[in-house]
Design an enzyme around this catalytic site. Structure first.
Site, PDB file in Angstrom:
ATOM      1  N   LYS A  46      47.557  39.080  42.977  1.00  0.00           N
ATOM      2  CA  LYS A  46      46.823  39.919  42.158  1.00  0.00           C
ATOM      3  C   LYS A  46      45.872  40.709  42.870  1.00  0.00           C
ATOM      4  O   LYS A  46      45.164  40.206  43.406  1.00  0.00           O
ATOM      5  CB  LYS A  46      46.050  39.189  40.953  1.00  0.00           C
ATOM      6  CG  LYS A  46      45.233  39.940  40.233  1.00  0.00           C
ATOM      7  CD  LYS A  46      44.736  39.082  38.831  1.00  0.00           C
ATOM      8  CE  LYS A  46      43.715  39.806  38.123  1.00  0.00           C
ATOM      9  NZ  LYS A  46      42.452  40.074  38.534  1.00  0.00           N
ATOM     10  N   THR A 106      44.087  36.099  43.759  1.00  0.00           N
ATOM     11  CA  THR A 106      43.342  37.481  43.797  1.00  0.00           C
ATOM     12  C   THR A 106      43.290  37.740  45.337  1.00  0.00           C
ATOM     13  O   THR A 106      42.562  37.049  46.131  1.00  0.00           O
ATOM     14  CB  THR A 106      42.248  37.181  43.115  1.00  0.00           C
ATOM     15  OG1 THR A 106      42.359  37.010  41.695  1.00  0.00           O
ATOM     16  CG2 THR A 106      41.231  38.519  43.304  1.00  0.00           C
ATOM     17  N   TYR A 145      40.956  31.806  43.307  1.00  0.00           N
ATOM     18  CA  TYR A 145      40.369  32.222  44.517  1.00  0.00           C
ATOM     19  C   TYR A 145      40.455  31.088  45.488  1.00  0.00           C
ATOM     20  O   TYR A 145      40.170  29.838  45.144  1.00  0.00           O
ATOM     21  CB  TYR A 145      38.765  32.321  44.103  1.00  0.00           C
ATOM     22  CG  TYR A 145      38.404  33.666  43.392  1.00  0.00           C
ATOM     23  CD1 TYR A 145      38.713  35.043  44.023  1.00  0.00           C
ATOM     24  CD2 TYR A 145      37.984  33.832  42.211  1.00  0.00           C
ATOM     25  CE1 TYR A 145      38.375  36.287  43.246  1.00  0.00           C
ATOM     26  CE2 TYR A 145      37.588  34.895  41.649  1.00  0.00           C
ATOM     27  CZ  TYR A 145      37.991  36.226  42.082  1.00  0.00           C
ATOM     28  OH  TYR A 145      37.645  37.180  41.589  1.00  0.00           O
ATOM     29  N   SER A 173      40.450  32.461  34.605  1.00  0.00           N
ATOM     30  CA  SER A 173      40.060  32.525  35.844  1.00  0.00           C
ATOM     31  C   SER A 173      39.576  31.231  36.470  1.00  0.00           C
ATOM     32  O   SER A 173      39.281  30.231  35.752  1.00  0.00           O
ATOM     33  CB  SER A 173      38.501  33.545  35.554  1.00  0.00           C
ATOM     34  OG  SER A 173      37.668  33.260  36.848  1.00  0.00           O
ATOM     35  N   ARG A 212      38.645  43.716  30.018  1.00  0.00           N
ATOM     36  CA  ARG A 212      37.352  43.931  29.408  1.00  0.00           C
ATOM     37  C   ARG A 212      37.759  43.900  27.653  1.00  0.00           C
ATOM     38  O   ARG A 212      36.532  43.412  26.906  1.00  0.00           O
ATOM     39  CB  ARG A 212      36.617  45.180  29.654  1.00  0.00           C
ATOM     40  CG  ARG A 212      36.056  44.996  31.052  1.00  0.00           C
ATOM     41  CD  ARG A 212      35.167  46.376  31.394  1.00  0.00           C
ATOM     42  NE  ARG A 212      35.014  46.344  32.897  1.00  0.00           N
ATOM     43  CZ  ARG A 212      35.676  46.495  34.080  1.00  0.00           C
ATOM     44  NH1 ARG A 212      36.930  46.806  33.877  1.00  0.00           N
ATOM     45  NH2 ARG A 212      34.838  46.572  35.410  1.00  0.00           N
ATOM     46  N   HIS A 264      41.078  45.055  40.304  1.00  0.00           N
ATOM     47  CA  HIS A 264      39.887  44.187  39.898  1.00  0.00           C
ATOM     48  C   HIS A 264      39.088  44.850  38.875  1.00  0.00           C
ATOM     49  O   HIS A 264      37.697  44.962  38.819  1.00  0.00           O
ATOM     50  CB  HIS A 264      38.982  43.922  41.275  1.00  0.00           C
ATOM     51  CG  HIS A 264      38.414  42.423  40.792  1.00  0.00           C
ATOM     52  ND1 HIS A 264      39.003  41.283  41.583  1.00  0.00           N
ATOM     53  CD2 HIS A 264      37.713  41.661  39.979  1.00  0.00           C
ATOM     54  CE1 HIS A 264      38.360  40.338  41.401  1.00  0.00           C
ATOM     55  NE2 HIS A 264      37.544  40.595  40.203  1.00  0.00           N
TER      56      HIS A 264
HETATM   57  C1  LIG Z   1      33.698  40.549  33.499  1.00  0.00           C
HETATM   58  C2  LIG Z   1      34.856  40.316  34.379  1.00  0.00           C
HETATM   59  C3  LIG Z   1      35.025  39.139  35.297  1.00  0.00           C
HETATM   60  C4  LIG Z   1      36.270  39.123  35.941  1.00  0.00           C
HETATM   61  N1  LIG Z   1      36.599  38.001  36.533  1.00  0.00           N
HETATM   62  C5  LIG Z   1      37.625  37.934  37.400  1.00  0.00           C
HETATM   63  C6  LIG Z   1      38.190  36.653  38.081  1.00  0.00           C
HETATM   64  O1  LIG Z   1      37.626  35.681  37.948  1.00  0.00           O
HETATM   65  N2  LIG Z   1      39.098  36.760  38.934  1.00  0.00           N
HETATM   66  C7  LIG Z   1      39.980  37.931  39.033  1.00  0.00           C
HETATM   67  O2  LIG Z   1      41.043  37.922  39.735  1.00  0.00           O
HETATM   68  N3  LIG Z   1      39.688  38.857  38.273  1.00  0.00           N
HETATM   69  C8  LIG Z   1      38.547  38.918  37.489  1.00  0.00           C
HETATM   70  N4  LIG Z   1      38.284  40.003  36.789  1.00  0.00           N
HETATM   71  C9  LIG Z   1      39.365  41.544  37.011  1.00  0.00           C
HETATM   72  C10 LIG Z   1      40.304  41.267  35.711  1.00  0.00           C
HETATM   73  O3  LIG Z   1      41.372  40.037  36.033  1.00  0.00           O
HETATM   74  C11 LIG Z   1      41.234  42.347  35.587  1.00  0.00           C
HETATM   75  O4  LIG Z   1      41.674  42.694  37.012  1.00  0.00           O
HETATM   76  C12 LIG Z   1      40.339  43.780  35.335  1.00  0.00           C
HETATM   77  O5  LIG Z   1      39.380  43.338  34.285  1.00  0.00           O
HETATM   78  C13 LIG Z   1      41.097  44.798  34.556  1.00  0.00           C
HETATM   79  O6  LIG Z   1      40.767  45.949  34.264  1.00  0.00           O
HETATM   80  P1  LIG Z   1      40.137  46.117  32.793  1.00  0.00           P
HETATM   81  O7  LIG Z   1      38.858  45.341  32.397  1.00  0.00           O
HETATM   82  O8  LIG Z   1      39.917  47.874  32.917  1.00  0.00           O
HETATM   83  O9  LIG Z   1      41.251  45.984  31.770  1.00  0.00           O
HETATM   84  C14 LIG Z   1      37.269  40.274  36.232  1.00  0.00           C
HETATM   85  C15 LIG Z   1      36.869  41.518  35.273  1.00  0.00           C
HETATM   86  C16 LIG Z   1      35.750  41.418  34.717  1.00  0.00           C
HETATM   87  C17 LIG Z   1      35.652  42.759  33.717  1.00  0.00           C
HETATM   88  C1  LIG Z   2      33.865  36.514  41.531  1.00  0.00           C
HETATM   89  C2  LIG Z   2      34.132  36.229  40.269  1.00  0.00           C
HETATM   90  C3  LIG Z   2      33.864  34.854  40.055  1.00  0.00           C
HETATM   91  C4  LIG Z   2      34.322  36.868  39.147  1.00  0.00           C
HETATM   92  C5  LIG Z   2      34.852  38.256  39.196  1.00  0.00           C
HETATM   93  O1  LIG Z   2      35.975  38.274  39.663  1.00  0.00           O
HETATM   94  C6  LIG Z   2      34.263  39.455  38.918  1.00  0.00           C
HETATM   95  O2  LIG Z   2      33.139  39.344  38.360  1.00  0.00           O
HETATM   96  O3  LIG Z   2      34.839  40.301  38.915  1.00  0.00           O
END
Ligand SMILES: Cc1cc2nc3c(=O)[nH]c(=O)nc-3n(C[C@H](O)[C@H](O)[C@H](O)COP(=O)(O)O)c2cc1C
Ligand SMILES: CC(C)CC(=O)C(=O)O
Length: 387
Positions: free
Chosen positions: A251, A140, A114, A90, A330, A275
């Site tokens: 993405k 993203t 981002y 990230s 996750r 996401h």
């Molecule tokens: C706590 C958390 C933080 C995330 N942070 C980002 C991020 O910084 N940038 C991003 O593109 N996606 C972020 N995502 C989305 C993940 O890249 C991904 O699309 C998503 O977690 C996939 O689903 P899953 O958790 O059910 O496997 C985040 C997801 C979670 C749960």
């Molecule tokens: C906005 C981000 C920094 C973190 C993220 O993508 C998220 O928490 O889902």
């Protein structure tokens, strides 16, 4: 994990129906196993960015992993290297992209981006990623505004000291890093106070008033969402910045229309994603969006998927529906919280072993063998149809 972190990691937007459906969508499909095929030599590996990946699985970029374990993204990177699994980092990591690159070595790693309205910050980050050997940026595209995550708001989620948004440490003062989620909603009792504290126009995202571009310290709330992003202006610019060392992927694609646009704009690959259900609640589960994107893009650019994948059989089903590769969010955070690097390794091993077992029991020995012939769809009344 403490409650604040657990809630931040686990929750989805609004009532969480998309978060739930990302996982339950997999129950709509059943596997048609083939037998008597000599499956004694199963090869689960695929090639990604010119390197062998042990399974068609990567670790999705998730922000602020030091909240799960003090070693944060470094532990994840070491586990990925050990497991020969690609990693997405990230932009909002709590370890620098250079340290993560060192920890993963020459195994493929990509930087989730981002793209900020202030291009200079993003430009610097892209330069650093190139220098550090990242293979691609994953832009993203599902976050022009931040989704409403009620528990974050209720908990007044904060990135605790001493952690920082490491890639922007010099551009984010500690106070800003600490108040990372403040001002996230106009419904919190402290909203007004918080909005005064955050230097960017937090108000503009939620109250319908005209917004200003963020111009203060970099925090996730102020800088991650960029409502100005668009195909015409931003993709060409981004490709120029990344060429020739890094590919540009998007993405957060969920429709055939946007898949066609991605191809039209010279994008190198697509991740079908919502996401993890954290942005637009009510959006289609990613497994349900996958077939139309595959139909639009297959054979032209790679199509990956994430969201709700919790078992090896889920990986098999996503591939059978046409995905080239899947990303896991996750479960990796849970492994990290459980036992740092070893916890992530355990998570990746469980998923990899389950995937291999599923391949064998379904009668496939190569990832390329997995096709829709191995699936049926089952509807609510139990009616089964071939794909
Ligand atoms: C706590 C958390 C933080 C995330 N942070 C980002 C991020 O910084 N940038 C991003 O593109 N996606 C972020 N995502 C989305 C993940 O890249 C991904 O699309 C998503 O977690 C996939 O689903 P899953 O958790 O059910 O496997 C985040 C997801 C979670 C749960
Ligand atoms: C906005 C981000 C920094 C973190 C993220 O993508 C998220 O928490 O889902």
């Amino acid at each position: 994990m403490n409650k604040q972190t657990r809630d931040y990691y686990n929750e989805g937007a609004d009532c969480g129906s998309t978060l739930l459906e990302n996982s339950t969508a997999y129950n709509k499909y059943r596997i048609r196993p083939r037998v008597l095929r000599d499956i004694s030599l199963i090869d689960t590996s695929v090639s990604i960015f010119g390197k062998r990946n042990a399974v068609p699985i990567g670790v999705a970029p998730t922000a602020m992993q030091c909240l799960a374990h003090p070693d944060g993204e470094l532990a994840t990177a070491r586990a990925c290297k050990e497991a020969e699994i690609a990693m997405g980092l990230s932009s909002f990591s709590t370890s620098t992209l250079e340290d993560v690159a060192k920890a993963i070595g020459d195994h493929p790693h990509v930087l989730q981006l981002y793209l900020f309205e202030e291009r200079e910050h993003s430009k610097k980050l892209i330069k650093r990623a190139k220098r550090a050997g990242y293979k691609a940026v994953f832009l993203t595209v599902d976050t022009p505004m931040l989704g409403r995550r009620n528990l974050e708001i209720r908990n007044q989620f904060k990135l605790p000291k001493p952690y920082k948004i490491a890639n922007f440490a010099e551009d984010s003062d500690s106070a800003a890093a600490e108040t990372v989620m403040e001002g996230a909603s106009s419904i919190t009792p402290n909203a007004e106070k918080n909005q005064q504290k955050t230097s960017a126009s937090t108000k503009g995202y939620h109250d319908g008033k005209q917004r200003r571009a963020p111009n203060g310290p970099i925090t996730f709330h102020t800088h991650a969402p960029n409502p100005t992003l668009c195909w015409e202006r931003d993709i060409g610019w981004l490709k120029e910045q990344c060429a020739p060392e890094m590919e540009v992927w998007v993405k957060g694609i969920a429709t055939a229309e946007d898949a066609f646009l991605a191809i039209h704009h010279g994008i190198d690959g697509i991740v079908v994603s919502n996401h993890g259900g954290r942005q637009l609640n009510g959006a289609l589960a990613t497994l349900d969006a996958l077939p139309e994107v595959v139909e639009a893009a297959k054979g032209k650019i790679p199509v990956h998927v994430d969201g709700g994948i919790r078992h090896g059989t889920d990986v098999f089903k996503a591939l059978a529906l046409g995905a080239d590769f899947v990303w896991i969010g996750r479960p990796v955070l849970w492994g990290l919280a459980y036992n740092g690097q070893e916890g992530v390794e355990l998570c990746l091993r469980l998923l990899s072993d389950e995937f291999k077992l599923c391949m064998g029991l379904a009668g496939t020995i190569k990832v390329q063998d997995i096709s829709k012939d191995y699936l049926v769809k089952i509807d609510k009344s139990g009616f089964i149809s071939r794909l």
